[in-house]
Design an enzyme around this catalytic site. Structure first.
Site, short mmCIF file in Angstrom:
data_model
loop_
_atom_site.label_atom_id
_atom_site.label_comp_id
_atom_site.label_asym_id
_atom_site.label_seq_id
_atom_site.Cartn_x
_atom_site.Cartn_y
_atom_site.Cartn_z
N GLY A 126 -24.18 33.75 20.13
CA GLY A 126 -25.91 33.17 20.41
C GLY A 126 -26.67 33.63 19.64
N ALA A 127 -26.56 35.34 19.54
CA ALA A 127 -27.87 35.87 19.17
C ALA A 127 -27.90 35.53 17.74
CB ALA A 127 -27.50 37.62 19.34
N LEU A 138 -15.42 24.08 7.72
CA LEU A 138 -14.18 24.01 6.95
C LEU A 138 -13.81 25.18 6.11
CD1 LEU A 138 -13.61 20.12 6.09
CD2 LEU A 138 -12.42 21.25 8.00
N GLY A 139 -14.60 26.37 6.57
CA GLY A 139 -14.45 27.35 5.54
C GLY A 139 -14.77 27.21 4.14
N ASN A 173 -15.15 24.99 14.16
CA ASN A 173 -14.75 25.24 12.86
C ASN A 173 -13.40 24.52 12.98
OD1 ASN A 173 -12.95 26.92 14.20
ND2 ASN A 173 -14.19 28.84 13.38
N GLY A 179 -21.77 42.45 7.76
CA GLY A 179 -22.42 42.30 8.88
C GLY A 179 -22.73 40.86 9.35
N GLY A 215 -20.24 30.83 10.27
CA GLY A 215 -20.49 29.73 11.15
C GLY A 215 -21.72 29.57 11.87
N ASP A 216 -22.32 30.79 12.58
CA ASP A 216 -23.45 31.01 13.17
C ASP A 216 -24.56 30.78 12.37
OD1 ASP A 216 -21.87 31.84 15.22
OD2 ASP A 216 -22.30 33.89 15.01
N GLY A 235 -15.89 23.85 2.68
CA GLY A 235 -17.01 23.19 2.75
C GLY A 235 -17.21 22.85 4.42
O1 RIB Z 1 -19.55 34.53 14.86
C1 RIB Z 1 -19.72 35.89 14.91
C2 RIB Z 1 -19.90 36.78 15.95
O2 RIB Z 1 -18.53 36.53 16.91
C3 RIB Z 1 -19.93 38.26 15.99
O3 RIB Z 1 -21.17 38.62 15.67
C4 RIB Z 1 -19.13 38.82 17.17
O4 RIB Z 1 -20.16 39.39 18.13
C5 RIB Z 1 -18.81 37.49 17.97
O5 RIB Z 1 -19.33 37.01 18.99
#
Ligand code: RIB
Length: 303
Positions: free
Chosen positions: A39-40, A217-218, A180, A283, A247-248, A221
């Protein structure tokens, strides 16, 4: 306005030369902590890429709680509805081997989110606003929030990660579902390996109730589907350092562009470039690029 309801974690990352066997002790090449949580990370992606975003979530009452909230705020995420729970912060133990990661979660404060938190966080949400969610918080809260968001005519985006089987209680309120490939397989019992399987996976996701489908799909693509069409978005080739939060980044970037009026294909192309930059760095939230960085790549490579 874009609202993100979801997890906030402290990530504890070990870079290893190989995965240890059962009973084996292995020294990491490198160990570090850094802020994460799906989420973050998605909220940070939206903010770093120039969007306005409100995070709804909970940090813990431990030493990580305050820094996690400050970190979000420093990136421009509105944290008025990030509150403190009387438990530890969410933790993610991440093992990175040759760029790929394996993650083990301690849910912590993410599981202390209540319906009241959702009501308060969405109090000013209105038609046309977007709610983005993942599954690192209780499923019943995700269902509650999706229902509330739809009652306000918001657009609901669900990144079903980590994946669990979903039913129509939730999916009837979801406008865009974005798993994904491994999550798509858990949801549909079909691995999106080739074109035929991708079409079948998309069909099954529609059958669950989704109105639009995105599957990342990593290294292959991503695909987006609206109605009968399936569009492939090619990956940008880069040297992979760490795929955490790729993905985020994709979800945050896609939502930002799509909410701003771009077509799904344009939004996915932008998201693909943004996440390609993320994976060249170590990170989670920190590795997500700014709008300027993504724009430079687009201008340079005309992608
Ligand atoms: O999608 C990556 C995240 O998945 C990481 O930052 C970890 O906290 C998990 O929630």
């Amino acid at each position: 306005m874009i609202y993100v309801l979801g997890s906030i974690n402290m990530d504890m990352v070990a870079n290893v030369p190989y995965m240890p066997k059962s009973g084996e002790t292995l020294s990491a090449d490198k160990f570090y902590t850094n802020p994460g949580g799906k989420g973050a990370n998605q909220a940070v992606a939206i903010a770093k890429l120039g969007g306005e975003v409100k995070m709804i979530g909970k940090v813990g009452n431990d030493a990580f709680g305050a820094p996690l909230k400050e970190h979000l705020s420093a990136f421009g995420v509105n944290v008025d509805f990030v509150t403190r729970a009387e438990t530890n912060s969410g933790l993610a133990m991440i093992i990175v081997e040759k760029g790929d990661n394996r993650i083990i979660l301690d849910k912590g404060s993410n599981y202390a989110i209540t319906e009241k938190d959702v009501d308060e966080g969405l109090f000013d949400a209105k038609e046309g606003d977007v709610l983005v969610m993942q599954l690192e918080i209780p499923l019943e809260i995700v269902e509650y929030a999706a229902r509330l968001a739809k009652s306000k005519n918001m657009t609901v985006v669900l990144n079903p990660a980590p994946a669990v089987k979903l039913n129509e209680n939730l999916m009837q309120y979801v406008d865009i579902v974005a798993p994904n490939e491994s999550e798509a397989e858990i949801l549909t019992d079909t691995s999106p390996a080739g074109d035929v399987e991708i079409a079948l996976t998309v069909k099954k996701l529609y059958a669950l109730g989704a109105k639009r489908v995105i599957i990342t799909l990593g290294g292959r693509g991503s695909v987006i589907s609206e109605g009968q069409t399936i569009t492939y978005i090619k990956p940008r080739k880069v040297k992979v350092v760490d795929t955490t939060s790729a993905g985020d980044t994709f979800i945050g970037a896609f939502v930002l562009k799509f909410a701003g009026g771009a077509s799904a294909a344009e939004a996915a192309n932008f998201a693909s470039v943004a996440s390609s930059v993320t994976i060249t760095r170590e990170g989670a939230a920190n590795s997500i690029p700014t709008l300027k960085e993504v724009q430079e790549v687009i201008d340079r490579e005309k992608c």
